[in-house]
Every structure is written in C-alpha cells, then in structure tokens.
Design an enzyme around this catalytic site. Structure first.
Site, PDB file in Angstrom:
ATOM      1  N   CYS A   1       0.825  -1.216   0.000  1.00  0.00           N
ATOM      2  CA  CYS A   1       0.000   0.000   0.000  1.00  0.00           C
ATOM      3  C   CYS A   1       0.853   1.257   0.000  1.00  0.00           C
ATOM      4  O   CYS A   1       0.856   2.023  -0.950  1.00  0.00           O
ATOM      5  CB  CYS A   1      -0.897   0.009   1.227  1.00  0.00           C
TER       6      CYS A   1
HETATM    7  N1  SAJ Z   1       7.374   2.174   8.134  1.00  0.00           N
HETATM    8  C1  SAJ Z   1       8.525   2.902   8.414  1.00  0.00           C
HETATM    9  N2  SAJ Z   1       8.454   3.894   9.339  1.00  0.00           N
HETATM   10  C2  SAJ Z   1       7.277   4.192   9.990  1.00  0.00           C
HETATM   11  C3  SAJ Z   1       6.117   3.441   9.693  1.00  0.00           C
HETATM   12  C4  SAJ Z   1       6.180   2.432   8.764  1.00  0.00           C
HETATM   13  O1  SAJ Z   1       9.596   2.653   7.834  1.00  0.00           O
HETATM   14  O2  SAJ Z   1       7.284   5.101  10.826  1.00  0.00           O
HETATM   15  C5  SAJ Z   1       7.424   1.136   7.110  1.00  0.00           C
HETATM   16  C6  SAJ Z   1       7.015  -0.222   7.611  1.00  0.00           C
HETATM   17  O3  SAJ Z   1       8.127  -0.922   8.121  1.00  0.00           O
HETATM   18  C7  SAJ Z   1       6.486  -0.862   6.339  1.00  0.00           C
HETATM   19  C8  SAJ Z   1       5.887   0.291   5.567  1.00  0.00           C
HETATM   20  O4  SAJ Z   1       6.485   1.476   6.113  1.00  0.00           O
HETATM   21  O5  SAJ Z   1       7.536  -1.421   5.602  1.00  0.00           O
HETATM   22  C9  SAJ Z   1       4.361   0.392   5.676  1.00  0.00           C
HETATM   23  O6  SAJ Z   1       4.045   0.390   7.002  1.00  0.00           O
HETATM   24  P1  SAJ Z   1       2.545   0.716   7.575  1.00  0.00           P
HETATM   25  O7  SAJ Z   1       2.660   0.781   9.052  1.00  0.00           O
HETATM   26  O8  SAJ Z   1       1.983   1.881   6.895  1.00  0.00           O
HETATM   27  O9  SAJ Z   1       1.731  -0.589   7.275  1.00  0.00           O
HETATM   28  P2  SAJ Z   1       0.808  -1.151   6.116  1.00  0.00           P
HETATM   29  O10 SAJ Z   1       1.293  -0.723   4.776  1.00  0.00           O
HETATM   30  O11 SAJ Z   1       0.601  -2.585   6.397  1.00  0.00           O
HETATM   31  O12 SAJ Z   1      -0.620  -0.583   6.378  1.00  0.00           O
HETATM   32  C10 SAJ Z   1      -0.998   0.672   5.997  1.00  0.00           C
HETATM   33  C11 SAJ Z   1      -1.962   1.073   7.103  1.00  0.00           C
HETATM   34  N3  SAJ Z   1      -1.131   1.529   8.197  1.00  0.00           N
HETATM   35  C12 SAJ Z   1      -1.472   2.380   9.147  1.00  0.00           C
HETATM   36  O13 SAJ Z   1      -2.429   3.108   9.043  1.00  0.00           O
HETATM   37  C13 SAJ Z   1      -0.640   2.382  10.378  1.00  0.00           C
HETATM   38  C14 SAJ Z   1      -2.921   2.005   6.515  1.00  0.00           C
HETATM   39  O14 SAJ Z   1      -2.238   3.122   6.027  1.00  0.00           O
HETATM   40  C15 SAJ Z   1      -3.719   1.360   5.449  1.00  0.00           C
HETATM   41  O15 SAJ Z   1      -4.897   0.855   6.024  1.00  0.00           O
HETATM   42  C16 SAJ Z   1      -2.989   0.245   4.744  1.00  0.00           C
HETATM   43  O16 SAJ Z   1      -1.622   0.593   4.718  1.00  0.00           O
HETATM   44  C17 SAJ Z   1      -3.575   0.153   3.363  1.00  0.00           C
HETATM   45  O17 SAJ Z   1      -4.069  -0.928   3.069  1.00  0.00           O
HETATM   46  O18 SAJ Z   1      -3.604   1.139   2.658  1.00  0.00           O
END
Ligand code: SAJ
Length: 440
Positions: free
Chosen positions: A277
């Site tokens: 995502c």
């Molecule tokens: N990440 C970082 N630093 C951060 C947060 C995340 O490097 O501070 C990385 C994570 O390790 C990962 C990526 O970014 O590799 C994505 O992380 P994420 O926490 O955004 O997780 P996703 O992609 O599984 O889920 C996100 C959802 N996350 C949150 O809202 C916390 C949300 O945005 C959506 O519901 C989902 O994507 C989607 O399906 O769009």
C-alpha cells in the site's frame, strides 16, 4: 423507476435478505466477508484461486487477521461460502470489489485486476444491485473505468437500475485495536443516491460510515492517508541520512522530538518502505497527476529517498564489517526479519528482499531468519529461513535486524552476536554507543 429500485434494495439491505458477494478474498476481502456474514448477510466470496476457495469452504482461514474458528462457524451456519464461479452474481444484490492494485514493472498503475473483476461482474449486473469498489486507486477510476464497463455490457443505467460507489479499505495488517468493524469507513458514490444505498449496506455491518459527496473524494481521501505516511517516512529516512553525516543518533533525536505533546507525529526511519500500500498507492496519484501535466514533487522525492534506504543499509553493513577487518565478500551475514513490517507474514515490497539481493551481489555468505516467512524467493535467488536462529546469530560475522518482530529475544541477540546492524532500533537504548552495534 430509480426511486422504486432504490427503495426495494434498501429494504433488502436493511432486513438482510440481500445476498452479498465479495470479489477478491485477500487481506481486505476476507475480513470484510466475515464482517458482513457476522452481521447476518448470506455472503458468497468469489476468487479465481481455487485453493483459497477450497480452504474457505473447509471452514479454514489463510489470512493471519481472520481466525479460522470465525470462518468455520460461518461456513457451518451456511452464512459464508466461496466459489470461483462469477455466475453466482446473477443472484447477488450487493457486491464489494477488493482486488489488488499493484504497479507494473514500468512503475505505472496496474488496473488489470479491477478491469478483470468489473468485466466478470458486468454480464451478471441486474436491476437493484449495489457495487462498491474498495481497491486503492487514483481519483476517477470508479467513474471512468468501472462505470462504463458495467453500463455498456449490462445496458443498465447507474443510479436508476443499479448503484455504484467507492469505499477505501483501511486494513492495517497485524493491528488488533482498529479492525474492519470499528475503523471509520469513508464512502462516496457516483451520485447521492449511490452514496445513500452503499452507506445503508455498509452501516448494517460497520460501526461508522463517513459519506462524502463523490467517488473521487473517497478515492482521493485514501491516497491522502497513504501519501501522508509515505512522505513522512521519507522525511525521517532523510533525517537518518543527515544524522549519519552529522554523527548524531537519529533515534535519540526522534525520541526527543516525540516528547513534544502537540504538533508532532512520530515516524521511524528504516531499511526501506514495504507493503502493498504505502510504497504504491501514492504513485497512483503521481501517475494520474502526470497525465494532467502536474508533477507531484513531494511524492517523487519521498519515493526516491525511501528506495535508497536498502542500499544505505548495505553500506552500513559494509562499513561495520570493514571496521572489524572483514570484507563483505565471504562474510557470514544473517538478516533477521524478512516481512515488510513486524509481526506479519507478508513480504510484498519488503526492503529485506533488496538488502539480501544487494548483499548477495557483494558476495556475502547471506542467510535470513523470519518466524513468519519460512521461505523466500526473489529475482534469481531463493532460500529457507535458518532453522536455529540463535545458532546462526552466534555464527554470523554480522547480524542485520531488518524487521523487528516481537518474537525475537533481543537481549540474547545482543549477547551472542559478534556485530549487529540495527535498522529498527530493535535493541533500544542498549544498542546506543554499544561497541558491537551499529544503528541506522
Ligand atoms: N514504516 C517505516 N516507518 C514508519 C512506519 C512504517 O519505515 O514510521 C514502514 C514499515 O516498516 C512498512 C511500511 O512502512 O515497511 C508500511 O508500514 P505501515 O505501518 O503503513 O503498514 P501497512 O502498509 O501494512 O498498512 C498501511 C496502514 N497503516 C497504518 O495506518 C498504520 C494504513 O495506512 C492502510 O490501512 C494500509 O496501509 C492500506 O491498506 O492502505
């Protein structure tokens, strides 16, 4: 005509005699199918992959966030079933399309799954149906890609004979506090009538519906949510690059800034940006804007920085080994954590794949461990997760913590590893200024 069709459909949605179909039974579709079935609808899951259909019809789940006992209960009660046969749609009243929206190798949006699902649905579209697209996509997709295909094939007219809306999924895999049921759900239709009908449907099962004035607003809201995350993660990743040059610990900096009780939201740097995502959805937006002769500069810059992080991580490993008199070539390097984020079993777009590939190119004797991922295959390599993680930790010349799963004993890793590159602050302050720890 439209009013009568709308009123009859709303009645069937409210008394739950309407039959529901979910097209696409992945990490979004399966939880949604269970939620609607739990609410009292008869739900038919449709997926082209026979293996998934068979598992579900046996009453089992293949999605980490959907307990098998929930599926078993609903299948046994006849409230949930699955099929590969799109013909069931002729007897369905409400359809949610939850198919992937990846990128092509060229970096352009791949709408083939949306088109395929729409073209599979269209021949069975009938009076009194509501269709909701959930797949993250650029503003205009529902109206420009889905609607024409449905009307052309069926000969029906939207808002008169059937209703069409967009409602973005907000599934955060592995999260237990915010679920499909209690996470507010944005929803926008091709018209107000479409919004009304779709909102009545979803409000039968979800706690809070957030209706907006159009499908485009709903599509754009989702892209804002994920672009917001991608850009802020890119910003802290650049902060990590700056702190590396300033010889300042980025984690201490962020910890300190995060004590500000207002006007600040914590994001953490890492070895790269994974998942299906956050790294992808914003590029749907920048691609759409390019077609309108506008360059989404923040998205492009953040994407550029995020995609440099795996290479920066490998540079940290190379320098750390060098400081111990060891070349990367021939050194035993163990990557801990291959999933794209902690405590999930998904490797899509995981930075671990890039880190491993780059270390292989440099001749490292590379191995990995991940309690959720028993096997990895990517590009021209594949390997199994090492069987005894602590033995591999103690034998490695360098351990790289790429995904900080909660399953690891970080104190034991710190004790037994010869050298650690910690890209997630998994060791916390114990890793700060530790002679055998290099932090991102
Ligand atoms: N990440 C970082 N630093 C951060 C947060 C995340 O490097 O501070 C990385 C994570 O390790 C990962 C990526 O970014 O590799 C994505 O992380 P994420 O926490 O955004 O997780 P996703 O992609 O599984 O889920 C996100 C959802 N996350 C949150 O809202 C916390 C949300 O945005 C959506 O519901 C989902 O994507 C989607 O399906 O769009």
């Amino acid at each position: 005509m439209g009013e009568a069709v709308k009123a009859d459909l709303i009645r069937r949605l409210e008394d739950k005699t309407a039959v529901v179909a979910i097209m696409g039974l992945g990490y979004v579709g399966l939880p949604l199918a269970v939620v609607f079935a739990n609410a009292g609808f008869k739900v038919i899951g449709i997926d082209p992959i026979q293996e998934k259909v068979d598992i579900l019809n046996k009453g089992e789940s293949y999605i980490q966030d959907v307990p098998t006992e929930n599926v078993a209960r609903l299948v046994k009660a006849g409230m949930l079933s699955a099929t590969t046969d799109f013909a069931v749609l002729k007897d369905v009243d409400a359809v949610s399309i939850c198919v992937p929206t990846p990128l092509r190798k060229t970096g352009d949006p791949d709408l083939s799954f949306i088109v395929s699902a729409t073209e599979s649905l269209a021949p069975y579209l009938h009076h009194g149906m509501v269709v909701v697209l959930e797949s993250s996509t650029y503003p205009g997709t529902t109206r420009e890609m889905v609607l024409p295909r449905l009307e052309e094939v069926s000969g029906l007219t939207v808002c008169e004979d059937f209703f069409l809306a967009f409602s973005p999924e907000r599934v955060d895999p592995g999260r237990e506090d915010w679920t499909t049921i209690n996470t507010p759900k944005v929803l926008g239709g091709i018209s107000n009538d479409c919004t009304d009908v779709a909102a009545v449907w979803y409000s039968q099962a979800l706690e809070q519906i957030v209706p907006v004035s159009s499908a485009e607003v709903a599509e754009m809201a989702k892209l804002l949510e994920n672009t917001f995350r991608m850009i802020n993660i890119g910003m802290v990743n650049e902060l990590a690059l700056m702190c590396d040059r300033l010889d300042v610990d980025v984690w201490e900096v962020i910890d300190a800034a995060a004590t500000k009780p207002f006007g600040f939201m914590r994001f953490n740097p890492g070895p790269g940006l994974g998942g299906h995502c956050i790294p992808i959805d914003p590029l749907y937006l920048s691609w759409k804007l390019k077609s309108l002769n506008y360059t989404a500069r923040f998205i492009d810059l953040a994407s550029e920085i995020n995609t440099t992080m795996p290479r920066f991580t490998v540079g940290l490993v190379q320098n750390a080994l060098n400081d111990h008199g060891k070349p990367v070539k021939g050194s035993r390097v163990l990557v801990l954590g291959a999933a794209y984020k902690p405590n999930v079993d998904d490797v899509r777009e995981s930075p671990a794949l890039d880190v491993i590939g780059l270390l292989r190119q440099k001749g490292a004797d590379i191995a990995y461990h991940d309690p959720y991922i028993p096997h990895l295959s990517h590009d021209d390599w594949d390997m199994d997760s090492v069987p005894d993680v602590m033995r591999s930790v103690s034998e490695a010349d360098c351990v790289v913590i790429v995904t900080n799963h909660r399953d690891y004993d970080y104190d034991a890793i710190l004790e037994h590893a010869a050298l650690i590159v910690d890209t997630r602050n998994a060791l916390g302050r114990k890793g700060l200024n530790h002679p055998k720890v290099v932090r991102l």
